[in-house]
Design a protein around this motif. Sequence first.
Motif, PDB file in Angstrom:
ATOM      1  N   GLY A 250      -0.313 -29.300  49.665  1.00 37.98           N
ATOM      2  CA  GLY A 250      -0.142 -29.788  47.891  1.00 37.98           C
ATOM      3  C   GLY A 250      -0.677 -28.578  47.197  1.00 37.98           C
ATOM      4  N   ILE A 251      -0.324 -28.551  45.975  1.00 29.49           N
ATOM      5  CA  ILE A 251      -0.768 -27.788  44.523  1.00 29.49           C
ATOM      6  C   ILE A 251      -1.591 -28.162  43.592  1.00 29.49           C
ATOM      7  N   LEU A 252      -2.592 -27.248  43.576  1.00 32.84           N
ATOM      8  CA  LEU A 252      -3.409 -27.510  42.368  1.00 32.84           C
ATOM      9  C   LEU A 252      -3.694 -26.655  41.779  1.00 32.84           C
ATOM     10  N   HIS A 253      -3.503 -27.111  40.835  1.00 31.64           N
ATOM     11  CA  HIS A 253      -2.956 -25.969  38.949  1.00 31.64           C
ATOM     12  C   HIS A 253      -3.521 -26.878  38.303  1.00 31.64           C
ATOM     13  N   ASN A 254      -4.029 -25.743  36.632  1.00 29.38           N
ATOM     14  CA  ASN A 254      -4.404 -25.590  35.509  1.00 29.38           C
ATOM     15  C   ASN A 254      -4.298 -26.048  34.497  1.00 29.38           C
ATOM     16  N   ARG A 255      -3.001 -27.052  34.764  1.00 31.81           N
ATOM     17  CA  ARG A 255      -2.176 -27.153  33.718  1.00 31.81           C
ATOM     18  C   ARG A 255      -2.614 -28.616  33.227  1.00 31.81           C
ATOM     19  N   HIS A 256      -3.618 -28.222  32.782  1.00 36.08           N
ATOM     20  CA  HIS A 256      -4.927 -29.744  32.869  1.00 36.08           C
ATOM     21  C   HIS A 256      -4.509 -30.439  31.044  1.00 36.08           C
ATOM     22  N   ILE A 257      -4.130 -31.761  31.124  1.00 36.45           N
ATOM     23  CA  ILE A 257      -3.865 -32.608  30.253  1.00 36.45           C
ATOM     24  C   ILE A 257      -5.206 -33.053  29.215  1.00 36.45           C
ATOM     25  N   GLU A 258      -5.136 -33.190  27.860  1.00 33.40           N
ATOM     26  CA  GLU A 258      -6.264 -33.358  27.068  1.00 33.40           C
ATOM     27  C   GLU A 258      -6.497 -35.163  27.289  1.00 33.40           C
ATOM     28  N   ASN A 259      -7.613 -35.927  27.718  1.00 34.48           N
ATOM     29  CA  ASN A 259      -8.179 -36.894  27.745  1.00 34.48           C
ATOM     30  C   ASN A 259      -8.629 -37.119  26.478  1.00 34.48           C
ATOM     31  N   PHE A 260      -8.090 -38.283  26.326  1.00 34.21           N
ATOM     32  CA  PHE A 260      -8.500 -39.127  24.787  1.00 34.21           C
ATOM     33  C   PHE A 260      -8.560 -40.530  25.309  1.00 34.21           C
ATOM     34  N   HIS A 261      -9.822 -41.049  24.792  1.00 32.31           N
ATOM     35  CA  HIS A 261     -10.210 -43.025  24.395  1.00 32.31           C
ATOM     36  C   HIS A 261      -9.967 -43.877  22.966  1.00 32.31           C
TER      37      HIS A 261
ATOM     38  N   THR B  75     -15.863 -36.261  35.272  1.00 30.39           N
ATOM     39  CA  THR B  75     -15.971 -35.104  33.933  1.00 30.39           C
ATOM     40  C   THR B  75     -14.472 -34.176  34.733  1.00 30.39           C
ATOM     41  N   GLY B  76     -13.777 -34.314  34.960  1.00 29.58           N
ATOM     42  CA  GLY B  76     -12.384 -33.979  34.739  1.00 29.58           C
ATOM     43  C   GLY B  76     -12.267 -32.249  35.327  1.00 29.58           C
ATOM     44  N   ALA B  77     -11.358 -31.217  34.613  1.00 31.71           N
ATOM     45  CA  ALA B  77     -11.817 -29.819  34.340  1.00 31.71           C
ATOM     46  C   ALA B  77     -12.962 -29.220  33.410  1.00 31.71           C
ATOM     47  N   GLY B  78     -13.745 -30.774  32.856  1.00 42.37           N
ATOM     48  CA  GLY B  78     -14.646 -30.075  31.591  1.00 42.37           C
ATOM     49  C   GLY B  78     -13.865 -29.865  30.203  1.00 42.37           C
ATOM     50  N   THR B  79     -14.047 -29.227  29.541  1.00 39.25           N
ATOM     51  CA  THR B  79     -13.763 -28.588  28.075  1.00 39.25           C
ATOM     52  C   THR B  79     -13.134 -27.577  28.055  1.00 39.25           C
ATOM     53  N   THR B  80     -13.191 -26.194  28.878  1.00 37.61           N
ATOM     54  CA  THR B  80     -12.397 -25.075  28.739  1.00 37.61           C
ATOM     55  C   THR B  80     -10.818 -25.819  28.432  1.00 37.61           C
ATOM     56  N   PRO B  81     -10.656 -24.908  27.232  1.00 39.52           N
ATOM     57  CA  PRO B  81      -9.232 -24.848  27.734  1.00 39.52           C
ATOM     58  C   PRO B  81      -7.584 -23.701  28.078  1.00 39.52           C
ATOM     59  N   PHE B  82      -6.874 -24.561  28.227  1.00 35.98           N
ATOM     60  CA  PHE B  82      -6.129 -23.058  28.792  1.00 35.98           C
ATOM     61  C   PHE B  82      -5.784 -22.437  28.654  1.00 35.98           C
ATOM     62  N   THR B  83      -6.158 -21.267  28.759  1.00 36.47           N
ATOM     63  CA  THR B  83      -5.825 -19.620  28.827  1.00 36.47           C
ATOM     64  C   THR B  83      -4.413 -18.744  29.586  1.00 36.47           C
ATOM     65  N   GLY B  84      -4.027 -19.019  30.860  1.00 34.65           N
ATOM     66  CA  GLY B  84      -3.341 -18.928  32.000  1.00 34.65           C
ATOM     67  C   GLY B  84      -3.033 -19.719  32.871  1.00 34.65           C
ATOM     68  N   ASP B  85      -2.152 -19.366  33.589  1.00 34.40           N
ATOM     69  CA  ASP B  85      -1.719 -20.256  34.750  1.00 34.40           C
ATOM     70  C   ASP B  85      -2.626 -20.119  36.183  1.00 34.40           C
TER      71      ASP B  85
END
Length: 437
Positions: A291-302, A228-238
Amino acid sequence: MNRICLCLPTDRACSATLAALHREAAYATEHHDVHVELLVLDSCDEATRAEHARVLAALPSVPRVRVHHLGEEPQRAFLRRVIERAGLPDADRFLDLMLPAGVSYGACTNRAFLLAAALGCRSVHRRDSDSAYQLHDGEPVFPVHHELPWLGRPAAEASAAVTRTDLDPALAGRPVSLAGASFIGELSVDIAEIRRLDETVYHDVVGLWAPAEWPDERRRDLVEESFTGAGTTPFTGDDSTLALVDPMRVDMCNVAFDRDVYERFPLSPATDTIGSDYFLLHLVHDATLPGILHNRHIENFHTPERRTDTGFHAYQLRFVKFLLSMLHLHRVYDRLAAEGPALLDEHQRLRTERVAGLLRESARLDRADNHWRLDRCDTAYRKLGGRYTEFAERLAPRRERLLAEAERDIEDYARLADAWPALVAAARHTAPGRGSG
């Protein structure tokens, strides 16, 4: 000046992604004192590869960004030179492990690792062709923003640049070895249709990637979290955390490794097996490398190809082979967790030979759990009917072959790991080659 490798392996048309990747490379040079080797490993057919070459040639020249577009023939020529220089026996076998005929998520990234060594890079930053960058205020959200400049530097130096630190102070002197995030959008594994058809079957099948002895409640929790990754909530800030990064929080479409990780250990060369490229996430975590875990998630598509009959059967086979691979990998993961910092040498680098030994030991496990997994898959797919039943019927006569392949894959992984230091050393002295091949 720091030299990095921004890498995209692809076996599908992805012109828009190539242009976006080039923009990320430019962003990296604008905001950091780096030189970017933009590496496209292209396994597409000749016409698609030619279109990719046209797109890349038309991109504007950017200072300190150099583009390498290599088809499989230039890649093969490079690998032959590396294997010969390394003096490995059975050269053709190693060439097959590095560039197999089938799809291998790990092998394509291993090739990027060796080419990065040849190009003198300090880190590898991997993206995928079936993903895209999010937009925020009209601008792309590039993960490289968090990946640089901390990789390879002591964790203590990165602490002021992140939102929070969740790291034992005793580990502050260890190098930042990984930076990554996940994805938003569709499931990372294309099995959402199974859940739509029958949620109970979905839980039965996805739960098979847990160890057989897990209790039902723990298995259910894993299913809910899986793919499920980071769900569906879009990026709003770092937002970023310095920590031992949980492998479940990072996707391989959105990750960067320091050279002291990928030059010490490869990924699995298993073919037609999803998830074969995730081992280093576990290894970095369990070896207690920050490591560094951040929230600049990429959009996945099939891509549409997976919805065709041919694409469907190929992808479901990769999923089943992933489930079978877990028999061996879970045993290794348990051993990695038990070893912890003992996986590192006196220079805080991964002990290649120790980890390779754990892989080799796991190859001798009894196959009973995998017989059980195949039985459960057969029952589940037949319940779904239609092309799922057809897939189950195709799978049935391949049972023994699949069980043997799972065992052979882990043996091949150990064999490649044993040879990896020699391959990396040889790659550092081997010209990568040029052209679109």
